[in-house]
Design an enzyme around this catalytic site. Sequence first.
Site, PDB file in Angstrom:
ATOM      1  N   HIS A 282       0.970  -1.251   0.035  1.00 45.33           N
ATOM      2  CA  HIS A 282      -0.231   0.038  -0.066  1.00 45.33           C
ATOM      3  C   HIS A 282       0.665   1.237  -0.029  1.00 45.33           C
ATOM      4  CE1 HIS A 282      -3.938   1.973  -0.047  1.00 45.33           C
ATOM      5  NE2 HIS A 282      -4.345   1.249   0.848  1.00 45.33           N
TER       6      HIS A 282
ATOM      7  N   ASP B 158      -2.069   2.207  -4.608  1.00 49.02           N
ATOM      8  CA  ASP B 158      -3.353   2.434  -4.282  1.00 49.02           C
ATOM      9  C   ASP B 158      -4.509   1.679  -4.470  1.00 49.02           C
ATOM     10  OD1 ASP B 158      -2.317   4.926  -3.412  1.00 49.02           O
ATOM     11  OD2 ASP B 158      -3.044   5.880  -5.462  1.00 49.02           O
TER      12      ASP B 158
END
Length: 428
Positions: free
Chosen positions: A400, A404
Amino acid sequence: MGTHVIKMPDIGEGIAQVELVEWFVKVGDMIAEDQVVADVMTDKATVEIPSPVSGKVLALGGQPGEVMAVGSELIRIEVEGSGNHVDVPTKDVPKREQVEAPDAPVAAKPEPQKEARPAAYQTPVNHEAAPIVPRQPGDKPLASPAVRKRALDAGIELRYVHGSGPAGRILHEDLDAFMSKPHSAGGQAPSGYAKRTDSEQVPVIGLRRKIAQRMQDAKRRVAHFSYVEEIDVTALEALRQQLNSKHGDSRGKLTLLPFLVRALVVALRDFPQINATYDDEAQVITRHGAVHVGIATQGDNGLMVPVLRHAEAGSLWSNAGEISRLANAARNNKASRDELSGSTITLTSLGALGGIVSTPVVNTPEVAIVGVNRMVERPVVIDGQIVVRKMMNLSSSFDHRVVDGMDAALFIQAVRGLLEQPACLFVE
């Protein structure tokens, strides 16, 4: 008689230390020239160390799990002639060099071997002639995790099983021979429901240590998140079967993996941020044009990830053949360092054991891993009608810090569209 000393070789790539994984000989053994005496492991691969001479093993320079410096003494061998080392009295030999491998089982002293491979590659001993003599409580049988699990499931105590592998290592063939014949009461394997009070301590060394270190590092450093999507692979499976029926004999059989690789290659054209590696120390993301797909492969000793290089340039059959070759090399511990490094994205599959959902761990420094779950037939509603379709889930994880959530979802949806309409895999 003289003494020949084998030192830990320089394996390359600037490596100063390697881990001693396993001995295939013990003090007192007669060994042949080119016989493999030990396995050592770098950060990338396991390397066999052969003996350049024939002779008798005098001393071992370390124990499995020990990290040794390049150039340190690995093994001493008594040879005909002067050897390459000036003999010293036994009392002057460093203590650790006189210690036998701690877990070496009691076995008859073998005759000198002429083959250029260890005993595991030679004709097994005659199990029928081998008496069932249990090892002493302190003599731990040598066996791979797969052999130990199989014996546990069958309720067999390995201390009763004669091992025909290197240093008395118990092989699958030894279990087959043990289970195929009756045994006396003293050597009878206990019932699977018998009460057990035994325990076993398994040192975390070799490949298992590397896996543990990499997984711990990945979970500590990577901000994992997973995304799961179901895919209707009915049309894809029909295409696969048709291609195998038409070209299987001439080009080889296709599994689902080369189709999945092709889907990744096509989808990544629109998502370059996912075909990337992240150097979190330098704070640099490298987006790769080439798609080097790591194929997670389970072997007896643990998980390895050989790399299918330039998957974007391969056909279904060329990629399928290379995947098969790499998987066999990894399972047989023959994959080279180059074949185990340099991936840009990883594909992992447990095949028929794939379950419904999984949460794979990102193979750092990559930023994405795509997991394939089990294919099942189940009822699905299409245009208001209940029909039976072949369904399969993709369980994928991402870093992450780099990827995204929206991009990850869009990427997997793109892969889904390609697999559900497999003709799109070949449209340029």
